[in-house]
Design an enzyme around this catalytic site. Structure first.
Site, short mmCIF file in Angstrom:
data_model
loop_
_atom_site.label_atom_id
_atom_site.label_comp_id
_atom_site.label_asym_id
_atom_site.label_seq_id
_atom_site.Cartn_x
_atom_site.Cartn_y
_atom_site.Cartn_z
CG ASP A 52 -2.01 -2.31 7.01
OD1 ASP A 52 -2.15 -1.18 6.52
OD2 ASP A 52 -1.24 -3.15 6.53
CB SER A 53 -4.66 -1.92 3.30
OG SER A 53 -3.25 -1.87 3.31
CB CYS B 139 -3.43 1.49 6.90
SG CYS B 139 -3.59 1.67 5.12
CD GLU C 128 1.93 -7.60 -0.14
OE1 GLU C 128 1.22 -8.36 -0.81
OE2 GLU C 128 1.55 -7.02 0.90
CB CYS D 150 4.10 3.01 2.72
SG CYS D 150 3.33 1.47 2.18
CG HIS E 257 4.09 -3.10 2.42
ND1 HIS E 257 2.84 -2.84 2.95
CD2 HIS E 257 3.98 -4.30 1.81
CE1 HIS E 257 2.04 -3.85 2.66
NE2 HIS E 257 2.70 -4.74 1.97
N1 DGL Z 1 -0.81 -0.32 4.28
C1 DGL Z 1 -0.69 0.58 3.17
C2 DGL Z 1 -0.10 1.91 3.64
O1 DGL Z 1 0.53 1.98 4.68
C3 DGL Z 1 0.19 0.01 2.07
C4 DGL Z 1 -0.46 -1.07 1.27
C5 DGL Z 1 -1.66 -0.60 0.48
O2 DGL Z 1 -1.53 0.06 -0.56
O3 DGL Z 1 -2.77 -0.91 0.92
O4 DGL Z 1 -0.26 2.90 2.98
#
Ligand code: DGL
Length: 285
Positions: free
Chosen positions: A19-20, A82, A161, A193, A195
């Site tokens: 993931d990012s 992600c 966050e 997403c 999050h």
């Molecule tokens: N993990 C990213 C997503 O699911 C969210 C956070 C980001 O913008 O990197 O799109």
């Protein structure tokens, strides 16, 4: 689906999840629950998060680097946990390997298509995910009669966050983002997403009670299980699998943020220097 010739060696290799940042831990958590014996390597690119506001070229380059790094460990399957990378770089990952690749979009889309009664489905995600049109294209490929509405919600990631999921500001912002979708008479909302599952209760408080919220993490884990089963690649060793978490930076509040996604603090966390990942780039300088 083309079958991969299984070997016992391949089956005992870890699954690579990336993931990012730390949001993909919501996906990791489901995979750990459903696939107890699997060894897992999780890579969170915490030094370069967020991906959601970056250019397509950069997202594709970061995805290339991480995929090539994971393949080098080696891993037996890759989960793109992600939505942004799944939207903009799924083809990149697939071009680098014949191993099973699971993304977070298709399982969520299938669940949404199954759930909708009135054919009005909405998706929320990062700006990059929504602008890519990936969800719209996938929903329409499965059922062209479904109307799909979307909204980018760029403030949600920093709010999560910050730990502000119960803060009145989050309510206000969520109303601003969701109201236009509610006016479209949606009955299904895809959380596009990693999050956003943390915001489920605030979203529920704003949406009409009949709206189904699709959090794809559970169905992503099931899709991985099905893919490993199909390819005869489930780990045959009947003991609890191991975890290794890589992060490219230890951000401030690492413990608080990771605990929010995981329910507890992750153990076995190692820093992976960004220079190491950069070496896996295919981009010509
Ligand atoms: N993990 C990213 C997503 O699911 C969210 C956070 C980001 O913008 O990197 O799109």
């Amino acid at each position: 689906m083309k079958k991969i010739s299984p070997t016992t060696d391949l089956a005992t290799l870890p699954v690579g999840i990336f993931d990012s940042g730390l949001g993909g831990l919501t996906v990791y958590r489901q995979i750990r629950t459903q696939l107890l014996s699997e060894n897992i390597i999780y890579l969170g690119d915490t030094a370069r998060v967020p991906y959601g506001s970056k250019s397509t070229e950069t997202i594709r380059d970061f995805t290339t680097q991480i995929t090539r790094f994971l393949l080098d460990q080696p891993v037996k399957a890759i989960v793109i946990a992600c939505n942004t990378a799944s939207s903009l770089a799924l083809d990149v990952v697939r071009s680098l390997t014949d191993l099973p690749v699971v993304n977070v979009i298709d399982p969520g889309v299938q669940e949404a298509v199954n759930a909708t009664q009135n054919g009005h489905v909405a998706v929320i995600g990062t700006t990059a995910t929504i602008e890519s049109g990936a969800y719209t294209a996938r929903v329409q490929a499965v059922n062209p009669d479904i109307q799909i509405f979307s909204a980018a919600c760029p403030l949600f990631v920093p709010l999560v966050e910050e730990g502000w999921e119960d803060h009145p500001v989050t309510q206000l912002i969520a109303r601003e983002y969701l109201n236009p979708l509610v006016q479209q008479n949606l009955d299904t909302l895809i959380l596009g997403c990693t999050h956003y599952p943390i915001l489920k209760s605030v979203l529920k408080s704003i949406l009409p009670s009949h709206v189904t919220i699709v959090d794809s993490s559970r169905v992503v884990a099931r899709t991985l299980k099905e893919a490993l089963t199909f390819h005869n690649m489930l780990n045959p060793l009947e003991k609890p699998g191991t975890d290794l978490f890589y992060v490219t930076d230890f951000p401030r509040k690492f413990k608080a943020i990771s605990s929010r996604f995981l329910g507890h603090e992750p153990s076995c966390v190692q820093k992976l220097p960004i220079e190491t990942l950069n070496r896996y780039s295919l981009r010509k300088e």
